[in-house]
Design a protein around this motif. Structure first.
Motif, short mmCIF file in Angstrom:
data_model
loop_
_atom_site.label_atom_id
_atom_site.label_comp_id
_atom_site.label_asym_id
_atom_site.label_seq_id
_atom_site.Cartn_x
_atom_site.Cartn_y
_atom_site.Cartn_z
N THR A 78 48.94 -5.55 54.24
CA THR A 78 50.40 -5.54 54.10
C THR A 78 50.82 -6.05 52.73
O THR A 78 51.76 -5.53 52.12
CB THR A 78 51.04 -6.40 55.20
OG1 THR A 78 50.60 -5.93 56.48
CG2 THR A 78 52.56 -6.33 55.14
N ASN A 108 49.28 -5.63 50.04
CA ASN A 108 48.98 -4.57 49.08
C ASN A 108 49.84 -3.34 49.36
O ASN A 108 49.36 -2.21 49.38
CB ASN A 108 47.49 -4.20 49.14
CG ASN A 108 46.61 -5.31 48.63
OD1 ASN A 108 47.00 -6.08 47.76
ND2 ASN A 108 45.41 -5.41 49.18
N ASN A 109 51.13 -3.57 49.58
CA ASN A 109 52.11 -2.50 49.81
C ASN A 109 51.85 -1.74 51.11
O ASN A 109 52.16 -0.55 51.21
CB ASN A 109 52.13 -1.51 48.63
CG ASN A 109 53.56 -1.21 48.18
OD1 ASN A 109 54.46 -1.96 48.48
ND2 ASN A 109 53.72 -0.14 47.44
N THR A 164 52.03 -1.71 55.64
CA THR A 164 53.04 -1.84 56.68
C THR A 164 52.55 -2.78 57.78
O THR A 164 51.36 -2.79 58.10
CB THR A 164 53.39 -0.47 57.29
OG1 THR A 164 53.80 0.42 56.24
CG2 THR A 164 54.52 -0.57 58.30
N THR A 176 58.31 -4.05 58.08
CA THR A 176 58.39 -3.82 56.64
C THR A 176 59.09 -2.49 56.38
O THR A 176 59.11 -1.60 57.23
CB THR A 176 57.00 -3.81 55.99
OG1 THR A 176 56.20 -2.81 56.63
CG2 THR A 176 56.33 -5.16 56.11
N TYR A 190 60.27 0.15 52.70
CA TYR A 190 60.04 0.37 51.26
C TYR A 190 61.36 0.57 50.54
O TYR A 190 62.20 1.38 50.94
CB TYR A 190 59.14 1.59 51.05
CG TYR A 190 57.73 1.36 51.52
CD1 TYR A 190 56.79 0.73 50.71
CD2 TYR A 190 57.33 1.75 52.80
CE1 TYR A 190 55.49 0.51 51.14
CE2 TYR A 190 56.04 1.54 53.25
CZ TYR A 190 55.13 0.92 52.41
OH TYR A 190 53.85 0.69 52.86
N GLU A 193 59.31 1.83 41.13
CA GLU A 193 58.62 2.37 42.30
C GLU A 193 58.94 1.51 43.52
O GLU A 193 59.06 0.29 43.43
CB GLU A 193 57.10 2.38 42.06
CG GLU A 193 56.68 3.25 40.89
CD GLU A 193 55.17 3.22 40.68
OE1 GLU A 193 54.50 2.50 41.46
OE2 GLU A 193 54.70 3.89 39.77
N VAL A 197 58.55 -0.75 46.72
CA VAL A 197 57.54 -1.72 47.16
C VAL A 197 57.90 -2.19 48.56
O VAL A 197 59.02 -2.02 49.04
CB VAL A 197 57.45 -2.93 46.20
CG1 VAL A 197 57.03 -2.49 44.81
CG2 VAL A 197 58.78 -3.67 46.15
N SER A 198 56.94 -2.80 49.21
CA SER A 198 57.12 -3.24 50.59
C SER A 198 58.04 -4.47 50.65
O SER A 198 57.86 -5.43 49.91
CB SER A 198 55.76 -3.56 51.22
OG SER A 198 55.89 -3.81 52.59
N HIS A 199 59.04 -4.41 51.55
CA HIS A 199 59.97 -5.51 51.79
C HIS A 199 59.84 -5.98 53.23
O HIS A 199 59.56 -5.20 54.14
CB HIS A 199 61.42 -5.08 51.52
CG HIS A 199 61.77 -4.98 50.06
ND1 HIS A 199 61.17 -4.09 49.21
CD2 HIS A 199 62.66 -5.69 49.31
CE1 HIS A 199 61.68 -4.23 48.00
NE2 HIS A 199 62.59 -5.19 48.03
N ARG A 219 51.92 -10.39 46.52
CA ARG A 219 50.50 -10.39 46.88
C ARG A 219 49.98 -11.79 47.19
O ARG A 219 48.95 -11.95 47.84
CB ARG A 219 49.67 -9.77 45.75
CG ARG A 219 49.98 -8.29 45.54
CD ARG A 219 48.97 -7.62 44.63
NE ARG A 219 49.23 -6.20 44.51
CZ ARG A 219 48.47 -5.36 43.84
NH1 ARG A 219 47.39 -5.82 43.18
NH2 ARG A 219 48.76 -4.08 43.79
#
Length: 541
Positions: free
Chosen positions: A102, A104-105, A107, A135, A137, A168, A170-172, A233
């Motif tokens: 997760t 590393n971008n 879910t 999560t 994006y 770009e 990214v995961s939120h 990260r």
């Protein structure tokens, strides 16, 4: 061809049919027909609630990186509520371990189980569960800085690199998980189960009767952009607030339809931020006020359309600028373009941005008509030509210039002072952002002052016959509607004040209309007088 009155009647008729159809659809959503046989005590053809048996339940929330689970070892338990009472609301915050995938971008999913107490959910044949991603994006919002005390050249280079990387998605992290259980002891008709609720239902046969297990629902509308957190990260744990409340059948069906509507917007290309604007309409207001908002917004849309139609018709036929303030037209054009650029810089929802852009184009067209401008192309280079004003129009321009001269003594120092203050005390993304914000704050705070030249021209000419009163009337209705919602709906303070400033100016317009009665010898808004039209008509006969 339809006359203007016939077209207006047609629009109002279509609007009435639309409102009536919407009311019927809403009634069909919130009202569900119960099983008729249940009233006679018969079990055949009815689906009974399992919760009526008063089972002892437990709520368990697990997390995993997989969208489906088949083994106990792949999931982590983050919350367990024993002796779960479906009637009691609660809110708890837990720390969730964030897997490397997760960070590393990737879910992370939440599996919510409602099962019998003391039994593991995968060993319980009567458990119900629902899955929701924790999560999403998004492109991170650029960091704002103080433009005067900002960073060194090295920091600027690093900021530019970071900005390019942040283009770009990214995961939120979604920091809220809102759960609901439908608690009504409602008996469904098996032959006419609502399609929206049916996909959330799990049915079991108990003896001769069919029961539906507890209907578990996750409120996705409560996941707002403001609650999202960027997953770094280095992050190993993140907070998750789990809240629960009971829900009625009518509200459950309504909420399902609203979530489907928001999901459809995202499928059509709307971003997470665009969908969030729609979510705010439903989450920040209660159900009854939401219904009121719909009806008022529908009338607001009707008045907007009628004002737009009459305004376009007025300017399309306009042949003279007698009595019309050219400076006021230029200001309205400037202010609408500035507001559009401000909304564009703030990455506002397309639902707001598109109408603002259309309005800006219309105001530019009005400026072309007011200045009697024609554009001739010489190859690829445009050449602008301006028409000449007659003596009456020149007199109007003198009054207009006189009003602007007095107004500039007050307006310019206020705008410049506000821009300097914001530069010293407020952070912005860039110099362009500061410039647009300064302009738009001036438009909101002092924009009504630019409506005053038209009042001054009316006073000097002792006439208001040259104004588009039909369009003004429709806009007035919308202004009063805006006043009501300015107290209730969340909006910037400057925009709230802008709603009330228009009232003052419009009341002065009304006073001038009463003060200066109609003189049929004066020209109207189309450059004609009543007497001239009577003469033309007699000549034709």
């Amino acid at each position: 061809m339809l006359s203007r009155s016939s077209f207006t009647s047609l629009v109002v008729g279509v609007f009435a049919v639309y409102v009536a159809h919407t009311c019927w659809v809403m009634y069909g959503i919130v009202y569900t027909r119960p099983c008729a046989a249940a009233a006679d005590g018969a079990a055949a053809g009815c689906v009974w609630p399992y919760l009526a048996r008063k089972p002892k339940l437990q709520l368990s929330v697990y997390t995993t990186t997989r969208s489906s689970i088949g083994a106990e070892s792949n999931i982590d338990l983050v919350l367990s509520v024993e002796d779960f009472d479906i009637e009691s609301k609660f809110e708890r915050t837990v720390n969730v371990s964030v897997p490397k995938k997760t960070r590393n971008n990737g879910t992370l999913y939440a599996f919510v189980f409602l099962h019998h107490a003391g039994i593991l959910p995968w060993h319980d044949g009567k458990q119900v569960h629902i899955v929701s991603p924790l999560t999403t994006y998004m492109v991170p919002k650029p960091e704002e800085i103080n433009l005067l005390t900002g960073e060194s050249a090295t920091q600027q280079i690093e900021a530019e690199k970071q900005t390019n990387a942040l283009d770009e998605p990214v995961s939120h992290w979604r920091s809220r998980l809102t759960l609901n259980v439908m608690v009504e002891d409602f008996v469904f008709d098996e032959s006419s189960l609502p399609a929206d609720v049916h996909r959330y239902m799990k049915m079991v046969q108990l003896g001769k009767t069919v029961h539906y297990l507890p209907i578990l629902f996750i409120d996705q509308l409560s996941n707002r952009v403001k609650d999202l957190m960027v997953i770094n990260r280095s992050t190993t744990e993140l907070p998750l607030t789990v809240s629960y409340d009971k829900i009625s059948l009518g509200k459950l069906r309504f909420w399902i339809h609203m979530q489907d509507a928001v999901y459809s917007l995202q499928q059509f290309g709307f971003s997470e931020k665009d969908a969030d604007e729609v979510k705010g309409i439903f989450v920040d207001t209660n159900l009854y006020f939401l219904a009121l908002t719909f009806f008022v917004a529908a009338f607001h849309l009707l008045f907007d359309f009628l004002a737009f139609k009459n305004d376009i018709s007025f300017w399309k036929k306009k042949r003279s600028m007698i009595g019309m303030s050219t400076k006021a037209v230029l200001w309205r054009c400037f202010s609408t373009v500035v507001i559009f650029l401000f909304l564009l810089d703030e990455q506002t929802s397309l639902l707001v941005l598109i109408p603002a852009g259309v309005g800006a184009l219309i105001e530019l067209w009005k400026v072309k008509k007011a200045l009697k401008m024609t554009i001739r192309w010489q190859g690829l280079r445009p050449k602008f030509q301006f028409g000449a004003y007659n003596d009456s129009e020149k007199k109007t321009e003198e009054y207009d210039a006189q009003a602007m001269k007095y107004l500039s003594y007050l307006l310019y120092p206020l705008c410049i002072g506000g821009a300097v203050y914001s530069l010293l005390n407020v952070k912005y993304k860039s110099w362009y952002s500061w410039l647009i914000n300064s302009f738009v704050n001036g438009v909101y705070a002092f924009g009504f002052l630019f409506m005053l030249p038209q009042l001054f021209v009316n006073y000097k000419m002792k006439s208001v016959a040259h104004l588009p009163w039909k369009a003004f009337t429709y806009k007035a209705f919308n202004t009063f509607i805006d006043d009501i919602f300015a107290f209730i709906i969340t909006m910037p303070t400057s925009h709230r004040l802008a709603c009330f400033r228009d009232d003052v100016v419009f009341l002065v317009y009304l006073y001038q209309r009463w003060l200066y009665p109609v003189d049929k010898s004066r020209v109207n808004e189309y450059g004609e007088s009543y007497e001239e039209k009577s003469k033309k008509k007699a000549h034709r006969e």
